[in-house]
Design an enzyme around this catalytic site. Structure first.
Site: not given
Length: 176
Positions: A143-146
């Site tokens: 879950l690409p919070c980056h």
């Protein structure tokens, strides 16, 4: 005397995966779904998030499903589409679930501001709440919070450290 029900701790498996940016901790459930992914040097933070979302948690050494390990290794080797094949499940508030589901839809190689994500979930004034939900995301990378950045293009913070965020974005082809 009143009978008191005590909830048994959630039992999850814990595995370690070497990546170019450190040892990833993979927490999976009995069905093989990813419940958390964090970094070995941030294990305390990961355990706090698990406790926040699930209450008491019992982590036991257990290999993650081989297809999950393979997909993550391939992602780190450059096959960016592999993240979408990883089955995940997370507990959180309905708002957090909405933010995390929207995160999963940000394509590799792109970034989005917190404000743009708030608008995407039809809550354009909830920028800070989106930021808070993003910071509570227990499944890093998948879950690409980056991929969330400041409105001015700045990297802002990342639970695994800004150097990891910078590496992940460059790995996905984003100039930072």
């Amino acid at each position: 005397m009143s009978a008191r029900s005590t909830k048994m701790p959630e039992r999850f498996g814990l595995d370690h995966l070497a990546t170019p940016i450190g040892i990833a901790l993979l927490v999976t459930d009995a069905e093989g779904k990813l419940r958390a992914l964090d970094w070995e040097d941030y294990e305390h933070r990961m355990r706090d998030l698990l406790r926040l979302h699930y209450g008491a948690v019992d982590l036991r050494d257990q290999p993650a499903p081989s297809d999950m390990r393979t997909a993550l290794s391939r992602y780190f080797d450059g096959d960016l589409g592999q993240l979408q094949s990883i089955a995940w499940r997370i507990a959180g508030t309905p708002f957090q679930q909405k933010v995390w589901t929207a995160l999963a839809q940000i394509p590799a190689g792109t970034t989005m501001s917190y404000g743009a994500l708030a608008a995407k979930i039809d809550m354009p004034r909830a920028i800070r709440a989106v930021g808070h939900a993003n910071g509570s995301n227990p499944i890093s990378v998948v879950l690409p919070c980056h991929r969330l950045i400041g409105a001015d293009g700045s990297l802002v913070k990342y639970g695994g450290g800004l150097e990891r965020k910078r590496w992940l974005l460059r790995h996905e082809g984003v100039e930072v």
